[in-house]
Design a protein around this motif. Structure first.
Motif, PDB file in Angstrom:
ATOM      1  N   SER A  55       0.826  -1.210   0.000  1.00  0.00           N
ATOM      2  CA  SER A  55       0.000   0.000   0.000  1.00  0.00           C
ATOM      3  C   SER A  55       0.857   1.257   0.000  1.00  0.00           C
ATOM      4  O   SER A  55       0.640   2.161  -0.806  1.00  0.00           O
ATOM      5  CB  SER A  55      -0.956   0.006   1.189  1.00  0.00           C
ATOM      6  OG  SER A  55      -0.232  -0.099   2.391  1.00  0.00           O
ATOM      7  N   ASP A  56       1.848   1.338   0.887  1.00  0.00           N
ATOM      8  CA  ASP A  56       2.710   2.514   0.955  1.00  0.00           C
ATOM      9  C   ASP A  56       4.022   2.115   1.628  1.00  0.00           C
ATOM     10  O   ASP A  56       4.044   1.869   2.834  1.00  0.00           O
ATOM     11  CB  ASP A  56       2.039   3.643   1.730  1.00  0.00           C
ATOM     12  CG  ASP A  56       2.798   4.955   1.665  1.00  0.00           C
ATOM     13  OD1 ASP A  56       3.898   4.990   1.073  1.00  0.00           O
ATOM     14  OD2 ASP A  56       2.290   5.952   2.202  1.00  0.00           O
ATOM     15  N   PRO A  57       5.137   2.041   0.881  1.00  0.00           N
ATOM     16  CA  PRO A  57       6.408   1.624   1.472  1.00  0.00           C
ATOM     17  C   PRO A  57       6.941   2.603   2.518  1.00  0.00           C
ATOM     18  O   PRO A  57       7.749   2.233   3.354  1.00  0.00           O
ATOM     19  CB  PRO A  57       7.356   1.511   0.281  1.00  0.00           C
ATOM     20  CG  PRO A  57       6.700   2.205  -0.837  1.00  0.00           C
ATOM     21  CD  PRO A  57       5.241   2.269  -0.551  1.00  0.00           C
ATOM     22  N   SER A  58       6.483   3.850   2.507  1.00  0.00           N
ATOM     23  CA  SER A  58       6.971   4.826   3.487  1.00  0.00           C
ATOM     24  C   SER A  58       6.422   4.554   4.891  1.00  0.00           C
ATOM     25  O   SER A  58       6.913   5.122   5.863  1.00  0.00           O
ATOM     26  CB  SER A  58       6.625   6.253   3.048  1.00  0.00           C
ATOM     27  OG  SER A  58       5.227   6.443   3.041  1.00  0.00           O
ATOM     28  N   LEU A  59       5.416   3.669   5.010  1.00  0.00           N
ATOM     29  CA  LEU A  59       4.924   3.288   6.330  1.00  0.00           C
ATOM     30  C   LEU A  59       5.975   2.505   7.104  1.00  0.00           C
ATOM     31  O   LEU A  59       6.045   2.580   8.327  1.00  0.00           O
ATOM     32  CB  LEU A  59       3.653   2.435   6.207  1.00  0.00           C
ATOM     33  CG  LEU A  59       2.432   3.099   5.596  1.00  0.00           C
ATOM     34  CD1 LEU A  59       1.323   2.077   5.404  1.00  0.00           C
ATOM     35  CD2 LEU A  59       1.957   4.242   6.479  1.00  0.00           C
ATOM     36  N   GLU A  60       6.790   1.742   6.379  1.00  0.00           N
ATOM     37  CA  GLU A  60       7.810   0.905   6.997  1.00  0.00           C
ATOM     38  C   GLU A  60       9.175   1.580   6.999  1.00  0.00           C
ATOM     39  O   GLU A  60       9.930   1.457   7.949  1.00  0.00           O
ATOM     40  CB  GLU A  60       7.877  -0.419   6.244  1.00  0.00           C
ATOM     41  CG  GLU A  60       8.798  -1.421   6.852  1.00  0.00           C
ATOM     42  CD  GLU A  60       8.707  -2.757   6.154  1.00  0.00           C
ATOM     43  OE1 GLU A  60       8.882  -3.749   6.846  1.00  0.00           O
ATOM     44  OE2 GLU A  60       8.459  -2.806   4.943  1.00  0.00           O
ATOM     45  N   ASP A  61       9.498   2.266   5.914  1.00  0.00           N
ATOM     46  CA  ASP A  61      10.811   2.893   5.753  1.00  0.00           C
ATOM     47  C   ASP A  61      10.610   4.374   5.484  1.00  0.00           C
ATOM     48  O   ASP A  61      10.083   4.754   4.445  1.00  0.00           O
ATOM     49  CB  ASP A  61      11.556   2.221   4.593  1.00  0.00           C
ATOM     50  CG  ASP A  61      12.957   2.766   4.395  1.00  0.00           C
ATOM     51  OD1 ASP A  61      13.427   3.577   5.213  1.00  0.00           O
ATOM     52  OD2 ASP A  61      13.595   2.364   3.392  1.00  0.00           O
ATOM     53  N   LYS A  62      11.043   5.192   6.416  1.00  0.00           N
ATOM     54  CA  LYS A  62      10.847   6.648   6.278  1.00  0.00           C
ATOM     55  C   LYS A  62      11.617   7.225   5.096  1.00  0.00           C
ATOM     56  O   LYS A  62      11.286   8.292   4.591  1.00  0.00           O
ATOM     57  CB  LYS A  62      11.249   7.370   7.571  1.00  0.00           C
ATOM     58  CG  LYS A  62      10.429   6.957   8.768  1.00  0.00           C
ATOM     59  CD  LYS A  62       8.977   7.262   8.556  1.00  0.00           C
ATOM     60  CE  LYS A  62       8.161   6.788   9.742  1.00  0.00           C
ATOM     61  NZ  LYS A  62       6.753   6.739   9.496  1.00  0.00           N
ATOM     62  N   ASN A  63      12.680   6.526   4.630  1.00  0.00           N
ATOM     63  CA  ASN A  63      13.454   7.003   3.477  1.00  0.00           C
ATOM     64  C   ASN A  63      12.795   6.649   2.148  1.00  0.00           C
ATOM     65  O   ASN A  63      13.149   7.201   1.115  1.00  0.00           O
ATOM     66  CB  ASN A  63      14.870   6.418   3.521  1.00  0.00           C
ATOM     67  CG  ASN A  63      15.639   6.916   4.728  1.00  0.00           C
ATOM     68  OD1 ASN A  63      15.433   8.028   5.193  1.00  0.00           O
ATOM     69  ND2 ASN A  63      16.502   6.067   5.260  1.00  0.00           N
ATOM     70  N   ALA A  64      11.849   5.724   2.169  1.00  0.00           N
ATOM     71  CA  ALA A  64      11.166   5.313   0.941  1.00  0.00           C
ATOM     72  C   ALA A  64      10.153   6.374   0.527  1.00  0.00           C
ATOM     73  O   ALA A  64       9.566   7.057   1.362  1.00  0.00           O
ATOM     74  CB  ALA A  64      10.476   3.977   1.146  1.00  0.00           C
ATOM     75  N   LYS A  65       9.961   6.496  -0.763  1.00  0.00           N
ATOM     76  CA  LYS A  65       8.989   7.451  -1.286  1.00  0.00           C
ATOM     77  C   LYS A  65       7.616   6.812  -1.351  1.00  0.00           C
ATOM     78  O   LYS A  65       7.480   5.621  -1.604  1.00  0.00           O
ATOM     79  CB  LYS A  65       9.400   7.908  -2.685  1.00  0.00           C
ATOM     80  CG  LYS A  65      10.702   8.653  -2.724  1.00  0.00           C
ATOM     81  CD  LYS A  65      11.041   9.042  -4.146  1.00  0.00           C
ATOM     82  CE  LYS A  65      12.376   9.759  -4.190  1.00  0.00           C
ATOM     83  NZ  LYS A  65      12.748  10.095  -5.578  1.00  0.00           N
ATOM     84  N   SER A  66       6.592   7.621  -1.160  1.00  0.00           N
ATOM     85  CA  SER A  66       5.220   7.139  -1.346  1.00  0.00           C
ATOM     86  C   SER A  66       4.956   6.989  -2.839  1.00  0.00           C
ATOM     87  O   SER A  66       5.497   7.743  -3.650  1.00  0.00           O
ATOM     88  CB  SER A  66       4.216   8.129  -0.754  1.00  0.00           C
ATOM     89  OG  SER A  66       4.346   8.177   0.637  1.00  0.00           O
ATOM     90  N   PRO A  67       4.131   6.025  -3.231  1.00  0.00           N
ATOM     91  CA  PRO A  67       3.834   5.848  -4.651  1.00  0.00           C
ATOM     92  C   PRO A  67       3.141   7.077  -5.242  1.00  0.00           C
ATOM     93  O   PRO A  67       2.378   7.759  -4.558  1.00  0.00           O
ATOM     94  CB  PRO A  67       2.896   4.647  -4.677  1.00  0.00           C
ATOM     95  CG  PRO A  67       3.040   3.992  -3.361  1.00  0.00           C
ATOM     96  CD  PRO A  67       3.490   5.029  -2.403  1.00  0.00           C
TER      97      PRO A  67
END
Length: 122
Positions: A58-70
């Protein structure tokens, strides 16, 4: 010998045989963009697997703050994946630790991904 037989577990023989050899592939990723490489990989996997399941994050930034939201909304990404006929089922997951649970539930086999870093076949 018998006069009457009741089969309360009737199943089509072809369906029964196909379940004996059911092989499932679970592909995980964000799928923010669908490209020809993903479609080609799915075609190759279809030759090996009876069941292809896609788990979309759903949103990788939920787990990794450095990841971008889709860039694309989850509903739109699901709609794009539904248009690919080689995909049998689409599941949504939140964090990567959910993948192991999903894979054990559907008894998926591990296959190495070929095209995207965020895509993994299990």
């Amino acid at each position: 010998f018998y006069d009457l037989m009741i089969d309360d577990r009737a199943i089509n023989a072809d369906l029964w045989r196909s379940r004996l050899n059911l092989r499932t592939c679970l592909i995980t990723g964000v799928f923010d963009s669908i490209n020809i490489e993903l479609c080609a990989q799915l075609k190759r996997l279809r030759k090996k697997f009876n069941n292809i399941v896609v788990a979309i994050q759903s949103d990788p930034s939920l787990e990794d703050k450095n990841a971008k939201s889709p860039k694309t909304a989850l509903e739109d990404r699901i709609t794009m994946l539904k248009s690919i006929r080689d995909i049998d089922e689409i599941l949504v997951f939140r964090v990567n630790s959910d993948i192991k649970h999903i894979a054990s539930q559907i008894q998926a086999e591990i296959v190495e991904s070929e095209n995207q870093k965020e895509t993994e076949c299990i």
